[in-house]
Motif scaffolding. Structure first.
Motif, PDB file in Angstrom:
ATOM      1  N   TRP A 149       4.425  29.746 -12.323  1.00  0.00           N
ATOM      2  CA  TRP A 149       3.291  29.681 -13.240  1.00  0.00           C
ATOM      3  C   TRP A 149       2.531  31.006 -13.212  1.00  0.00           C
ATOM      4  O   TRP A 149       2.185  31.560 -14.258  1.00  0.00           O
ATOM      5  CB  TRP A 149       2.390  28.509 -12.841  1.00  0.00           C
ATOM      6  CG  TRP A 149       1.286  28.195 -13.786  1.00  0.00           C
ATOM      7  CD1 TRP A 149       1.386  27.715 -15.051  1.00  0.00           C
ATOM      8  CD2 TRP A 149      -0.123  28.311 -13.516  1.00  0.00           C
ATOM      9  NE1 TRP A 149       0.147  27.526 -15.592  1.00  0.00           N
ATOM     10  CE2 TRP A 149      -0.808  27.879 -14.671  1.00  0.00           C
ATOM     11  CE3 TRP A 149      -0.858  28.727 -12.422  1.00  0.00           C
ATOM     12  CZ2 TRP A 149      -2.187  27.870 -14.754  1.00  0.00           C
ATOM     13  CZ3 TRP A 149      -2.236  28.698 -12.511  1.00  0.00           C
ATOM     14  CH2 TRP A 149      -2.888  28.282 -13.665  1.00  0.00           C
ATOM     15  N   LEU A 150       2.307  31.546 -12.029  1.00  0.00           N
ATOM     16  CA  LEU A 150       1.600  32.816 -11.896  1.00  0.00           C
ATOM     17  C   LEU A 150       2.431  33.982 -12.443  1.00  0.00           C
ATOM     18  O   LEU A 150       1.890  34.873 -13.105  1.00  0.00           O
ATOM     19  CB  LEU A 150       1.232  33.076 -10.436  1.00  0.00           C
ATOM     20  CG  LEU A 150       0.170  32.146  -9.842  1.00  0.00           C
ATOM     21  CD1 LEU A 150       0.070  32.342  -8.333  1.00  0.00           C
ATOM     22  CD2 LEU A 150      -1.167  32.361 -10.510  1.00  0.00           C
ATOM     23  N   TYR A 151       3.733  33.977 -12.166  1.00  0.00           N
ATOM     24  CA  TYR A 151       4.602  35.025 -12.715  1.00  0.00           C
ATOM     25  C   TYR A 151       4.578  35.003 -14.244  1.00  0.00           C
ATOM     26  O   TYR A 151       4.548  36.043 -14.889  1.00  0.00           O
ATOM     27  CB  TYR A 151       6.044  34.851 -12.235  1.00  0.00           C
ATOM     28  CG  TYR A 151       6.306  35.344 -10.831  1.00  0.00           C
ATOM     29  CD1 TYR A 151       5.870  36.584 -10.413  1.00  0.00           C
ATOM     30  CD2 TYR A 151       7.024  34.568  -9.927  1.00  0.00           C
ATOM     31  CE1 TYR A 151       6.123  37.034  -9.128  1.00  0.00           C
ATOM     32  CE2 TYR A 151       7.279  35.006  -8.644  1.00  0.00           C
ATOM     33  CZ  TYR A 151       6.828  36.252  -8.247  1.00  0.00           C
ATOM     34  OH  TYR A 151       7.083  36.699  -6.985  1.00  0.00           O
ATOM     35  N   THR A 152       4.590  33.812 -14.814  1.00  0.00           N
ATOM     36  CA  THR A 152       4.557  33.692 -16.276  1.00  0.00           C
ATOM     37  C   THR A 152       3.254  34.226 -16.841  1.00  0.00           C
ATOM     38  O   THR A 152       3.254  34.944 -17.855  1.00  0.00           O
ATOM     39  CB  THR A 152       4.759  32.224 -16.684  1.00  0.00           C
ATOM     40  OG1 THR A 152       6.000  31.758 -16.150  1.00  0.00           O
ATOM     41  CG2 THR A 152       4.776  32.069 -18.200  1.00  0.00           C
ATOM     42  N   ILE A 153       2.162  33.907 -16.205  1.00  0.00           N
ATOM     43  CA  ILE A 153       0.858  34.420 -16.651  1.00  0.00           C
ATOM     44  C   ILE A 153       0.864  35.941 -16.602  1.00  0.00           C
ATOM     45  O   ILE A 153       0.456  36.613 -17.552  1.00  0.00           O
ATOM     46  CB  ILE A 153      -0.287  33.847 -15.790  1.00  0.00           C
ATOM     47  CG1 ILE A 153      -0.453  32.354 -16.049  1.00  0.00           C
ATOM     48  CG2 ILE A 153      -1.596  34.576 -16.079  1.00  0.00           C
ATOM     49  CD1 ILE A 153      -1.429  31.672 -15.102  1.00  0.00           C
ATOM     50  N   MET A 154       1.352  36.510 -15.490  1.00  0.00           N
ATOM     51  CA  MET A 154       1.353  37.961 -15.338  1.00  0.00           C
ATOM     52  C   MET A 154       2.254  38.613 -16.374  1.00  0.00           C
ATOM     53  O   MET A 154       1.871  39.610 -16.997  1.00  0.00           O
ATOM     54  CB  MET A 154       1.805  38.355 -13.927  1.00  0.00           C
ATOM     55  CG  MET A 154       1.796  39.858 -13.708  1.00  0.00           C
ATOM     56  SD  MET A 154       2.161  40.320 -12.023  1.00  0.00           S
ATOM     57  CE  MET A 154       0.562  40.074 -11.275  1.00  0.00           C
ATOM     58  N   ARG A 155       3.430  38.068 -16.558  1.00  0.00           N
ATOM     59  CA  ARG A 155       4.355  38.636 -17.535  1.00  0.00           C
ATOM     60  C   ARG A 155       3.757  38.605 -18.941  1.00  0.00           C
ATOM     61  O   ARG A 155       3.840  39.573 -19.692  1.00  0.00           O
ATOM     62  CB  ARG A 155       5.676  37.873 -17.514  1.00  0.00           C
ATOM     63  CG  ARG A 155       6.757  38.530 -18.364  1.00  0.00           C
ATOM     64  CD  ARG A 155       7.946  37.647 -18.583  1.00  0.00           C
ATOM     65  NE  ARG A 155       7.549  36.563 -19.453  1.00  0.00           N
ATOM     66  CZ  ARG A 155       7.813  35.292 -19.241  1.00  0.00           C
ATOM     67  NH1 ARG A 155       8.474  34.915 -18.185  1.00  0.00           N
ATOM     68  NH2 ARG A 155       7.422  34.364 -20.082  1.00  0.00           N
ATOM     69  N   ASN A 156       3.132  37.498 -19.315  1.00  0.00           N
ATOM     70  CA  ASN A 156       2.534  37.391 -20.647  1.00  0.00           C
ATOM     71  C   ASN A 156       1.379  38.373 -20.831  1.00  0.00           C
ATOM     72  O   ASN A 156       1.236  38.975 -21.898  1.00  0.00           O
ATOM     73  CB  ASN A 156       2.073  35.961 -20.906  1.00  0.00           C
ATOM     74  CG  ASN A 156       3.246  35.009 -21.080  1.00  0.00           C
ATOM     75  OD1 ASN A 156       4.365  35.427 -21.325  1.00  0.00           O
ATOM     76  ND2 ASN A 156       2.978  33.737 -20.942  1.00  0.00           N
ATOM     77  N   ILE A 157       0.575  38.546 -19.816  1.00  0.00           N
ATOM     78  CA  ILE A 157      -0.529  39.516 -19.893  1.00  0.00           C
ATOM     79  C   ILE A 157       0.045  40.919 -20.065  1.00  0.00           C
ATOM     80  O   ILE A 157      -0.439  41.702 -20.891  1.00  0.00           O
ATOM     81  CB  ILE A 157      -1.420  39.451 -18.633  1.00  0.00           C
ATOM     82  CG1 ILE A 157      -2.191  38.135 -18.597  1.00  0.00           C
ATOM     83  CG2 ILE A 157      -2.398  40.623 -18.590  1.00  0.00           C
ATOM     84  CD1 ILE A 157      -2.902  37.877 -17.276  1.00  0.00           C
ATOM     85  N   PHE A 158       1.083  41.247 -19.281  1.00  0.00           N
ATOM     86  CA  PHE A 158       1.698  42.569 -19.382  1.00  0.00           C
ATOM     87  C   PHE A 158       2.261  42.810 -20.776  1.00  0.00           C
ATOM     88  O   PHE A 158       2.053  43.870 -21.373  1.00  0.00           O
ATOM     89  CB  PHE A 158       2.806  42.717 -18.332  1.00  0.00           C
ATOM     90  CG  PHE A 158       3.559  44.005 -18.455  1.00  0.00           C
ATOM     91  CD1 PHE A 158       2.990  45.190 -18.019  1.00  0.00           C
ATOM     92  CD2 PHE A 158       4.822  44.034 -19.028  1.00  0.00           C
ATOM     93  CE1 PHE A 158       3.677  46.390 -18.143  1.00  0.00           C
ATOM     94  CE2 PHE A 158       5.509  45.232 -19.156  1.00  0.00           C
ATOM     95  CZ  PHE A 158       4.933  46.406 -18.719  1.00  0.00           C
ATOM     96  N   ILE A 159       2.978  41.831 -21.322  1.00  0.00           N
ATOM     97  CA  ILE A 159       3.572  41.980 -22.661  1.00  0.00           C
ATOM     98  C   ILE A 159       2.486  42.145 -23.714  1.00  0.00           C
ATOM     99  O   ILE A 159       2.583  43.001 -24.589  1.00  0.00           O
ATOM    100  CB  ILE A 159       4.492  40.778 -22.976  1.00  0.00           C
ATOM    101  CG1 ILE A 159       5.738  40.839 -22.094  1.00  0.00           C
ATOM    102  CG2 ILE A 159       4.874  40.753 -24.452  1.00  0.00           C
ATOM    103  CD1 ILE A 159       6.594  39.596 -22.143  1.00  0.00           C
ATOM    104  N   ASN A 160       1.444  41.340 -23.639  1.00  0.00           N
ATOM    105  CA  ASN A 160       0.354  41.450 -24.614  1.00  0.00           C
ATOM    106  C   ASN A 160      -0.326  42.815 -24.533  1.00  0.00           C
ATOM    107  O   ASN A 160      -0.629  43.424 -25.561  1.00  0.00           O
ATOM    108  CB  ASN A 160      -0.661  40.335 -24.413  1.00  0.00           C
ATOM    109  CG  ASN A 160      -0.102  38.975 -24.799  1.00  0.00           C
ATOM    110  OD1 ASN A 160       0.868  38.883 -25.544  1.00  0.00           O
ATOM    111  ND2 ASN A 160      -0.710  37.927 -24.277  1.00  0.00           N
TER     112      ASN A 160
END
Length: 166
Positions: free
Chosen positions: A58-69
């Motif tokens: 869940w945390l990895y997904t949040i981080m990845r999405n923030i990075f992509i955005n």
């Protein structure tokens, strides 16, 4: 799950995020910012966390999405618009003439290549080229849909091999 339990779980799994942030950003300062933004978003959205699911994922997904955005936002900001006048191109005499003879020769070669195809491939290909849908061709020829798709694909492959110059 109480706030204290969630926060403890978050702190226990937070250190796994730092190397991932550095891998994404390749910059220590940007990685720290990404890590902090991830932790903030996790705390702000703790009601969206389903108890029993993998918190690391869940945390990895949040981080990845923030990075992509952030990456997309920066890419839009770095777009450079050229507003300089290119008037010199307006009066530049670029005369191009179509070479009908060469075009006719190419078309003739392509038509010959199509007609050299075996009939089993040529007929479905020509029907498809004429604008018929796969299922219409299958109905016309009385063949299964997959067979028609396969024959058209193989006809394209044969044509590509025969006409490599174009």
């Amino acid at each position: 799950m109480s706030n204290v339990e969630f926060n403890e779980m978050l702190v226990n799994n937070a250190e796994f995020l730092r190397p991932f942030a550095i891998t994404l950003t390749r910059d220590n300062e940007a990685a720290q910012d990404l890590f902090q933004e991830t932790m903030y978003r996790a705390i702000a959205n703790k009601e969206k966390y389903n108890v029993g699911t993998n918190i690391k994922a869940w945390l990895y997904t949040i981080m990845r999405n923030i990075f992509i955005n952030n990456y997309r936002r920066k890419a839009k900001q770095n777009t450079i618009f050229d507003n300089t006048p290119n008037d010199f191109l307006l009066n530049y005499n670029q005369a191009t003439t179509a070479n009908a003879a060469e075009g006719n020769l190419k078309l003739k070669e392509i038509q010959e290549a199509v007609h050299k195809l075996p009939a089993i491939f040529r007929n479905p290909f020509l029907l498809y080229f004429d604008g018929f849908k796969y299922h219409e061709i299958a109905d016309m020829l009385g063949e299964p849909l997959g067979t028609i798709k396969s024959r058209i694909h193989f006809a394209r492959k044969l044509l590509k091999a025969q006409i490599q110059r174009y």
